[in-house]
Design a protein around this motif. Structure first.
Motif, short mmCIF file in Angstrom:
data_model
loop_
_atom_site.label_atom_id
_atom_site.label_comp_id
_atom_site.label_asym_id
_atom_site.label_seq_id
_atom_site.Cartn_x
_atom_site.Cartn_y
_atom_site.Cartn_z
N ARG A 71 1.01 -1.09 -0.08
CA ARG A 71 -0.03 -0.01 -0.08
C ARG A 71 1.02 1.27 -0.16
N ILE A 72 0.65 2.17 -0.95
CA ILE A 72 1.63 3.19 -1.03
C ILE A 72 1.32 4.36 -0.03
N SER A 73 2.28 4.82 0.82
CA SER A 73 1.90 5.48 2.05
C SER A 73 2.11 7.06 1.72
N HIS A 74 2.70 7.34 0.65
CA HIS A 74 3.08 9.10 0.36
C HIS A 74 3.23 9.14 -1.25
N ASP A 75 3.36 10.62 -1.35
CA ASP A 75 3.55 10.78 -2.89
C ASP A 75 4.20 10.36 -3.69
N PHE A 76 5.29 9.81 -3.03
CA PHE A 76 6.50 9.31 -4.05
C PHE A 76 6.27 7.96 -4.51
N ARG A 77 5.39 7.74 -5.48
CA ARG A 77 4.96 6.40 -6.05
C ARG A 77 6.07 5.50 -6.38
N ILE A 78 7.16 5.95 -7.12
CA ILE A 78 7.95 5.26 -7.66
C ILE A 78 9.33 5.18 -6.88
N LEU A 79 9.71 6.30 -6.53
CA LEU A 79 11.03 6.46 -5.89
C LEU A 79 10.69 6.42 -4.12
N GLY A 80 9.40 6.60 -3.82
CA GLY A 80 9.16 6.17 -2.51
C GLY A 80 9.64 4.84 -1.76
N ARG A 81 9.98 4.85 -0.62
CA ARG A 81 10.31 3.55 0.22
C ARG A 81 8.84 3.17 0.99
N HIS A 82 7.80 2.26 0.41
CA HIS A 82 6.64 2.26 0.98
C HIS A 82 6.51 1.12 2.26
N SER A 83 7.71 0.64 2.22
CA SER A 83 7.64 -0.49 3.49
C SER A 83 9.32 -0.64 3.76
N LYS A 84 9.43 -1.35 5.03
CA LYS A 84 10.96 -1.31 5.48
C LYS A 84 11.66 -2.22 4.47
N GLU A 85 10.85 -3.15 4.01
CA GLU A 85 11.42 -4.40 3.28
C GLU A 85 11.62 -3.87 1.79
N THR A 86 11.39 -2.60 1.16
CA THR A 86 11.64 -2.43 0.03
C THR A 86 13.02 -2.29 -0.29
#
Ligand code: PEP
Ligand code: MN
Length: 368
Positions: A71-86
């Motif tokens: 589940r994407i948690s913020h604006d940076f869809r591609i570059l964002g780190r959406h979970s610790k495991e990313t």
């Protein structure tokens, strides 16, 4: 919502087709496919854009080609780190690997002035076993009458000399879309003696058309400088522009902020934000101590402020250091006062090694 497919999933496979058909059937959701080069494997990510709150995550996870759903948690869809495991962004360019674990020094000229100085710089780098450098050909200057860089006319000799001295990657700022073409033409004509990372300077962090143009090409990775007078969030959005156009080989560079309190430094050193960028995004993070500090002032311990700031960034986990050197700083056409002397290169590298060891020890201490 981000749907990550099993590594190396072929688009012609039954699993892919079944998965894609199911996702395409979701109401009021747009799909955007994105290819990512991971560690030795190709990953396909599918972004579900729209109101995804009612989508059953388990149902998507059970589709045949799906590895994981985030589940994407913020604006940076591609570059964002959406979970610790990313995983962090991880790519190899001209034999040099970039990710959130690596460390590369890009020591070089702020601005190319002449063939002789480029040659001396390259010789010194090779002597020290360095494979990367910085070379400014297109200089964005505050004053229109200041030296604007030699532009296209110096590219051939810069790239030739880099190839001769086994330099694999040059960070080079571009201020206009046409510069990409000029760099490309020169490298092709010379048969790729070296590689280039396209640098976007702090004055152009929000030049959205330039960002889109640099993002549309996928041949050269990008080094994006943080905007000197905008929020971190705004600068990270600028990086996302590059990725949204298809280029996710993006390195983010901290280079200090302009505030009314930065003096006597040229900018307020912002390397404390390094772990934040790593936490919020998957980008490797570069530091630029030269443009942050902006002077050759020395503290009473005999260590230059530029070196102290470099160390502060490295012990916080920097992945790249962009630093100005010049064979004769007094004669440099741009930013001479902040350039380090070539006879300081060896010690600079040794100092970086000390800080890097300290960083590794710190990581190991806290991972127990
Ligand atoms: C540079 O790196 O030469 C430069 C101009 O930096 P900045 O865009 O950070 O001022
Ligand atoms: Mn400069």
């Amino acid at each position: 919502m981000l749907v990550i497919l099993h590594p190396n999933t072929q688009e012609s496979s039954k699993e892919y087709k079944n998965t894609w058909d199911h996702l395409s059937g979701l109401k009021e959701i747009i799909l955007k496919k994105h290819k990512v080069q991971g560690k030795g494997q190709n990953l396909t990510e599918i972004y579900l854009i729209g109101n995804t709150s009612k989508i059953n995550q388990e149902e998507i996870e059970s589709l045949p080609a799906v590895e994981r759903v985030v589940r994407i948690s913020h604006d940076f869809r591609i570059l964002g780190r959406h979970s610790k495991e990313t995983d962090s962004i991880d790519f190899e360019y001209n034999g040099i690997r970039f990710n959130q674990e690596c460390l590369h020094i890009f020591a070089g000229l702020c601005a190319v002035d002449n063939h002789k100085n480029v040659k001396i710089m390259m010789q010194s780098l090779q002597k020290e076993g360095q494979k990367c450098t910085r070379m400014g050909a297109y200089k964005p200057r505050t004053n229109p009458y200041s030296f604007q860089g030699h532009g296209k006319s110096c590219l051939n000799y810069v790239f030739d000399l880099a190839g001769e001295h086994d330099i694999k990657v040059i960070a080079m700022e571009v201020t206009h879309e046409s510069h990409i073409e000029e760099i490309n033409d020169s490298l092709e004509k010379l048969r790729q003696p070296t590689g280039v990372i396209l640098q976007i300077g702090t004055r152009n962090t929000q030049n959205f058309e330039l960002l889109k143009a640099v993002g549309r090409q996928h041949k050269y990775p990008v080094l994006l400088k943080r905007g000197f007078g905008i929020s971190l969030n705004e600068s990270l959005n600028a990086a996302e522009y590059l990725a949204s156009e298809g280029n996710n080989q993006v390195i983010f560079c901290l280079r200090g902020m302009k505030t009314s309190f930065n003096s006597p430094h040229r900018n307020m050193v912002d390397f404390a934000h390094l772990p934040i960028v790593k936490r919020l995004t998957k980008m490797p993070v570069c530091i630029d101590p030269s443009h942050s500090v902006g002077t050759r002032e020395m503290s009473p311990d005999g260590i230059l402020d530029v070196l102290h700031s470099t160390s502060q960034g490295i012990v916080a986990g920097a992945n790249m250091v962009l630093v100005d050197f010049h064979p004769s700083p007094k004669e440099a056409l741009v930013d001479g006062p902040q350039a380090l002397h070539l006879n300081e290169l060896g010690k600079f590298i040794d100092d970086v090694k000390i800080s890097r060891e300290a960083y590794k020890k710190r990581v190991s201490l806290w991972s127990k």
